[in-house]
Each structure stands twice: as structure tokens, then as C-alpha cells.
Design a protein around this motif. Sequence first.
Motif, short mmCIF file in Angstrom:
data_model
loop_
_atom_site.label_atom_id
_atom_site.label_comp_id
_atom_site.label_asym_id
_atom_site.label_seq_id
_atom_site.Cartn_x
_atom_site.Cartn_y
_atom_site.Cartn_z
N THR A 125 3.50 -73.90 -14.35
CA THR A 125 2.03 -73.45 -14.43
C THR A 125 1.90 -72.08 -13.89
O THR A 125 0.76 -71.50 -13.87
N SER A 126 3.04 -71.45 -13.75
CA SER A 126 2.95 -69.96 -13.29
C SER A 126 4.25 -69.50 -13.63
O SER A 126 5.23 -69.90 -13.86
N VAL A 127 4.34 -67.97 -13.68
CA VAL A 127 5.23 -67.27 -14.23
C VAL A 127 5.17 -65.75 -13.17
O VAL A 127 4.34 -65.30 -13.08
N ALA A 128 6.46 -65.26 -13.05
CA ALA A 128 6.63 -64.22 -11.97
C ALA A 128 6.98 -63.05 -12.96
O ALA A 128 7.56 -63.00 -13.90
N VAL A 129 6.12 -62.28 -12.76
CA VAL A 129 6.34 -60.79 -13.62
C VAL A 129 6.66 -59.47 -12.86
O VAL A 129 6.24 -59.41 -11.57
N SER A 130 7.38 -58.75 -13.24
CA SER A 130 7.69 -57.58 -12.67
C SER A 130 6.77 -56.36 -13.30
O SER A 130 6.61 -56.08 -14.26
N LEU A 131 6.20 -55.77 -12.21
CA LEU A 131 5.05 -54.92 -12.71
C LEU A 131 5.14 -53.33 -12.12
O LEU A 131 4.43 -52.74 -12.46
N GLY A 132 6.36 -53.13 -11.62
CA GLY A 132 6.61 -51.66 -11.26
C GLY A 132 7.60 -51.48 -10.02
O GLY A 132 7.84 -52.36 -9.37
N LYS A 133 7.57 -50.38 -9.61
CA LYS A 133 8.26 -50.19 -8.38
C LYS A 133 7.52 -49.05 -7.68
O LYS A 133 7.37 -47.74 -8.11
N PHE A 134 7.67 -49.02 -6.23
CA PHE A 134 7.16 -48.08 -5.36
C PHE A 134 8.12 -47.44 -4.50
O PHE A 134 9.32 -48.12 -4.33
N THR A 135 8.17 -46.33 -4.26
CA THR A 135 9.30 -45.32 -3.71
C THR A 135 8.54 -44.59 -2.40
O THR A 135 7.63 -44.00 -2.80
N LEU A 136 9.14 -44.73 -1.51
CA LEU A 136 8.56 -43.99 -0.32
C LEU A 136 9.61 -43.06 0.33
O LEU A 136 10.80 -43.67 0.74
N SER A 137 9.53 -41.89 0.49
CA SER A 137 10.50 -41.01 1.22
C SER A 137 9.74 -40.28 2.33
O SER A 137 8.59 -40.17 2.51
N SER A 138 10.66 -39.68 3.18
CA SER A 138 9.91 -38.98 4.47
C SER A 138 9.37 -37.60 3.93
O SER A 138 9.78 -37.15 3.09
N ALA A 139 8.41 -37.43 4.89
CA ALA A 139 7.59 -36.31 4.80
C ALA A 139 7.39 -35.99 6.05
O ALA A 139 7.64 -36.48 7.11
N ILE A 140 6.84 -34.43 6.05
CA ILE A 140 6.61 -33.86 7.50
C ILE A 140 5.49 -34.69 8.01
O ILE A 140 5.57 -34.96 9.31
N PHE A 141 4.55 -34.71 7.28
CA PHE A 141 3.14 -35.72 7.83
C PHE A 141 2.43 -36.00 6.69
O PHE A 141 2.09 -34.98 6.06
N GLU A 142 2.28 -37.24 6.53
CA GLU A 142 1.22 -37.75 5.67
C GLU A 142 0.50 -38.79 6.12
O GLU A 142 1.15 -39.71 6.68
N LEU A 143 -0.58 -38.96 5.91
CA LEU A 143 -1.50 -40.02 6.09
C LEU A 143 -2.16 -40.83 5.09
O LEU A 143 -2.78 -40.26 4.10
N PHE A 144 -1.98 -42.14 4.81
CA PHE A 144 -2.75 -42.91 3.66
C PHE A 144 -3.60 -43.72 4.35
O PHE A 144 -3.35 -44.69 4.93
N ASP A 145 -4.84 -43.36 3.59
CA ASP A 145 -5.90 -44.45 3.90
C ASP A 145 -6.74 -44.45 2.76
O ASP A 145 -7.77 -43.95 2.63
N ASP A 146 -6.25 -44.88 1.49
CA ASP A 146 -6.50 -44.72 0.11
C ASP A 146 -6.74 -46.04 -0.61
O ASP A 146 -6.42 -47.02 -0.01
N THR A 147 -6.88 -45.85 -1.65
CA THR A 147 -6.87 -47.07 -2.73
C THR A 147 -5.89 -46.81 -3.75
O THR A 147 -5.63 -45.50 -4.17
N PHE A 148 -5.42 -47.88 -4.19
CA PHE A 148 -4.34 -47.59 -5.53
C PHE A 148 -4.67 -48.59 -6.47
O PHE A 148 -5.13 -49.90 -6.41
N ASP A 149 -4.89 -47.96 -7.53
CA ASP A 149 -5.52 -48.78 -8.74
C ASP A 149 -4.32 -49.06 -9.56
O ASP A 149 -3.77 -48.16 -10.35
N LEU A 150 -3.99 -50.34 -9.86
CA LEU A 150 -2.85 -50.81 -10.71
C LEU A 150 -3.60 -51.32 -12.22
O LEU A 150 -4.52 -52.28 -12.09
N GLN A 151 -3.15 -50.73 -13.26
CA GLN A 151 -3.77 -51.33 -14.67
C GLN A 151 -2.88 -52.08 -15.22
O GLN A 151 -1.58 -51.38 -15.41
#
Length: 200
Positions: A66-92
Motif C-alpha cells: 500500500t506504499s512505496v518509497a521514492v527518492s526525491l533529491g539530496k541536500f548538502t551542507l558545508s561549513s560557512a563563516i556564519f549562516e542562520l537558517f530560519d526560512d522555508t523550503f518549497d519542494l515541488q
Amino acid sequence: MRLLGIISAAALALMIGSPAASASIVFTGSTAGCFGTPCTPTLNASDGPLKFKGAAFNESLSSPDTSVAVSLGKFTLSSAIFELFDDTFDLQVKFTSPVIATTDVFADVKGLVTLVAGVVHIDFDPQTIAFGGNSYTLALNDVWLGTLGPFGKDTDPLTGTITINAAVPEPSTWAMMILGFFGVGFLAYRRRSGAALRIA
């Protein structure tokens, strides 16, 4: 009585001759995404050291699953001097099969990344989608990403589960329902005929 026999024989033939309905559905499509609102989804989206790469998927949901697993993409995070994330991500998510349909899935993106280390949490909510005459639930895994130091890099695949909510009745089920309706109608007809004869 003869009419009921004909109907019963037809329903029986339908049950025997009809193959069992298969829940086999092939999901094909692709994904894109973007950060912030409003934004236009693209295959490669980035917000500082956080990057998303869309993907194509081709997965099959087959009976009795009754269900199937799908691969929908990939996130990559690398170091930075200073970054603040308090946002939204829209996946289409765009489905090209079983029918052409597009659904947007929103997520909260929160985290803090510095030169030393950091972490980003991407939180998705399950969403109900409807296409092809059925209703489905698209549930995406929550993603945690963390850097491993000044030269660290972390990668996480974005996966989801599509679950069917409403199955189409099998031909045998339809046949039994039709037979039941005809049977009730026939009994009502006999009852009316008997009453008419008694009155006469």
C-alpha cells in the motif's frame, strides 16, 4: 425466477472471467525546490552552504503493498563563516504518471552553521494528494544535517513514502454489488406482483 437465474449466471461469469484488480501503480516524476517565499523551484537550489539538488524518480507500488518509497533529491551542507537558517523550503513534486500532477510540499528550515560546526533541521509535514481517481499521502522524512568542522561536509538524501488511501474495488466486488442490487429489486418486484394477485 428465470430473470434472477440469468442475472446470477452473468454475475458469476463476470467474477470468474475478470482478473483480480491489481494495485500496481508506477509513479514517475521529478522534483525541484527553492528557499524562501515567494520563489521559483529549480533543480539546484541553494541558501548559503545549504544546497538542494532535485531528482527524477520511477517507483512501482504493487499489490498487496500500500506504499512505496521514492527518492526525491539530496541536500548538502558545508561549513560557512556564519549562516542562520530560519526560512522555508518549497519542494515541488511533479508526477508524470499515472497522470500529470504537481504538488508543493512546504518545510521549515532552521539551523545555525559556523566556521566550527553547525546543524540544520528540515521539517516536512505529510500531505494528501489526489490524482488518477485515488487519494494518496505523501510523507517526507525529516532531514537533519550537521557539519564536521571547518572543512566538513554533510549530505543527506531526501526520501518520501507515497501511501494509497483509497483502493478501487475489484471486479468481483463490483459483480457482487450489482448482483445484490438486482436481487433486492427482484424481491421487491415479486412482492408487488404477489400483492397485486391477492387483491385481484
